[in-house]
Design a protein around this motif. Structure first.
Motif, mmCIF file in Angstrom:
data_model
loop_
_atom_site.group_PDB
_atom_site.id
_atom_site.type_symbol
_atom_site.label_atom_id
_atom_site.label_comp_id
_atom_site.label_asym_id
_atom_site.label_seq_id
_atom_site.Cartn_x
_atom_site.Cartn_y
_atom_site.Cartn_z
ATOM 1 N N LEU A 56 0.826 -1.215 0.000
ATOM 2 C CA LEU A 56 0.000 0.000 0.000
ATOM 3 C C LEU A 56 0.857 1.260 0.000
ATOM 4 O O LEU A 56 0.492 2.268 -0.613
ATOM 5 C CB LEU A 56 -0.961 -0.010 1.194
ATOM 6 C CG LEU A 56 -2.066 -1.084 1.144
ATOM 7 C CD1 LEU A 56 -2.876 -1.081 2.427
ATOM 8 C CD2 LEU A 56 -2.966 -0.889 -0.065
ATOM 9 N N ASP A 57 1.998 1.200 0.671
ATOM 10 C CA ASP A 57 2.921 2.343 0.668
ATOM 11 C C ASP A 57 3.465 2.588 -0.749
ATOM 12 O O ASP A 57 3.497 3.724 -1.223
ATOM 13 C CB ASP A 57 4.072 2.067 1.647
ATOM 14 C CG ASP A 57 5.037 3.237 1.729
ATOM 15 O OD1 ASP A 57 4.566 4.383 1.887
ATOM 16 O OD2 ASP A 57 6.269 3.012 1.611
ATOM 17 N N ASN A 107 0.709 4.030 -2.980
ATOM 18 C CA ASN A 107 0.545 5.477 -2.770
ATOM 19 C C ASN A 107 1.674 6.274 -3.436
ATOM 20 O O ASN A 107 1.432 7.344 -4.005
ATOM 21 C CB ASN A 107 0.477 5.797 -1.276
ATOM 22 C CG ASN A 107 -0.821 5.322 -0.653
ATOM 23 O OD1 ASN A 107 -1.853 5.238 -1.326
ATOM 24 N ND2 ASN A 107 -0.775 4.970 0.630
ATOM 25 N N LYS A 108 2.888 5.738 -3.396
ATOM 26 C CA LYS A 108 4.014 6.411 -4.063
ATOM 27 C C LYS A 108 3.796 6.453 -5.572
ATOM 28 O O LYS A 108 4.103 7.455 -6.223
ATOM 29 C CB LYS A 108 5.326 5.692 -3.746
ATOM 30 C CG LYS A 108 5.869 5.979 -2.365
ATOM 31 C CD LYS A 108 7.163 5.236 -2.124
ATOM 32 C CE LYS A 108 7.645 5.472 -0.701
ATOM 33 N NZ LYS A 108 8.819 4.651 -0.369
ATOM 34 N N SER A 109 3.259 5.378 -6.121
ATOM 35 C CA SER A 109 3.000 5.335 -7.570
ATOM 36 C C SER A 109 1.952 6.364 -7.961
ATOM 37 O O SER A 109 2.134 7.100 -8.945
ATOM 38 C CB SER A 109 2.529 3.939 -7.987
ATOM 39 O OG SER A 109 3.504 2.978 -7.732
ATOM 40 N N LEU A 110 0.861 6.434 -7.198
ATOM 41 C CA LEU A 110 -0.191 7.411 -7.507
ATOM 42 C C LEU A 110 0.330 8.836 -7.363
ATOM 43 O O LEU A 110 -0.005 9.710 -8.165
ATOM 44 C CB LEU A 110 -1.399 7.197 -6.599
ATOM 45 C CG LEU A 110 -2.220 5.925 -6.828
ATOM 46 C CD1 LEU A 110 -3.438 5.900 -5.914
ATOM 47 C CD2 LEU A 110 -2.654 5.789 -8.281
ATOM 48 N N THR A 111 1.152 9.072 -6.337
ATOM 49 C CA THR A 111 1.747 10.397 -6.141
ATOM 50 C C THR A 111 2.646 10.756 -7.320
ATOM 51 O O THR A 111 2.642 11.897 -7.793
ATOM 52 C CB THR A 111 2.563 10.431 -4.826
ATOM 53 O OG1 THR A 111 1.720 10.017 -3.760
ATOM 54 C CG2 THR A 111 3.098 11.803 -4.543
ATOM 55 N N ALA A 115 -6.189 -2.286 -5.873
ATOM 56 C CA ALA A 115 -5.137 -1.260 -6.016
ATOM 57 C C ALA A 115 -4.262 -1.563 -7.229
ATOM 58 O O ALA A 115 -3.935 -0.673 -8.015
ATOM 59 C CB ALA A 115 -4.292 -1.201 -4.745
ATOM 60 N N THR A 119 -3.887 0.611 -10.782
ATOM 61 C CA THR A 119 -2.576 1.064 -11.253
ATOM 62 C C THR A 119 -2.296 0.568 -12.670
ATOM 63 O O THR A 119 -1.797 1.318 -13.508
ATOM 64 C CB THR A 119 -1.465 0.570 -10.304
ATOM 65 O OG1 THR A 119 -1.856 0.839 -8.964
ATOM 66 C CG2 THR A 119 -0.158 1.268 -10.576
#
Length: 199
Positions: free
Chosen positions: A56-57, A60-64, A126, A130
């Motif tokens: 999940l971390d 979130n980095k990928s989406l950011t 998720a 992605t």
């Protein structure tokens, strides 16, 4: 009395005709099982497993990264012009994809949660989000590194029948065909002459 408390709870829960509480309880239990939620948790269900937290971390980095690289570009962007996203987020996306594949492999062997089934729905959703963003929205494609071996093997397989028939032709004994004229041609001609005489 503890023996009577179960009966008391049962009678209260099933007191109405529809048994709404029982229906809701069964619905939530079935949803929990169908979504494989236990696979995101540790064995004792104390909290999220380490692999789920790591995934999940990274998600979130990928989406950011996607958002950050889209901010500098104009809104009227053509569908094939997301080169900044593809170039700058390639490493993050590859790490996320590799981690997801490892989690799938571990989960088949009964990973951290102790359940050997699909990954939990949060992780699967998720990764689906992605992958859709990466391939459909941004149209980013990673060139396949196995192209040369695949072409070589395909060419070899396609060339095998040619080799087989050529070797079969060269190793077989070629017999010369001798044409023998049948003698029936003369006999047919004589039969025609006999019929002409009698007619």
């Amino acid at each position: 009395n503890s023996s009577e408390s179960h009966n008391c709870a049962k009678s209260i829960l099933t007191s109405d005709r529809l048994q709404v509480v029982v229906m809701l309880s069964e619905f939530f239990n079935e949803t929990w099982e169908a979504a494989n939620c236990a696979n995101c948790l540790k064995n004792s269900s104390e909290g999220l497993s380490n692999s789920t937290v790591e995934f999940l971390d990274l998600f979130n980095k990928s989406l950011t990264c996607f958002e950050h690289n889209l901010q500098g570009q104009t809104i009227d962007l053509s569908p094939n012009n997301y080169t900044e996203v593809c170039k700058n987020c390639n490493a993050t996306y590859k790490m996320l994809n590799d981690l997801y594949n490892n989690l799938q492999r571990m989960n088949r062997q009964g990973g951290e949660s102790g359940h050997s089934a699909h990954l939990c729905i949060d992780v699967e959703d998720a990764m689906n989000i992605t992958r859709k963003l990466w391939s459909r929205t941004f149209n980013c494609s990673v060139p396949c590194s196995d192209t040369v071996p695949v072409i070589a093997v395909s060419s070899f397989i396609l060339f095998l029948p040619v080799v087989f028939y050529l070797s079969s032709f060269l190793h077989s004994k070629q017999k010369k065909r001798i044409l023998i004229l049948p003698k029936r041609i003369q006999s047919n001609a004589s039969l025609v002459n006999i019929q002409e005489k009698y007619s």
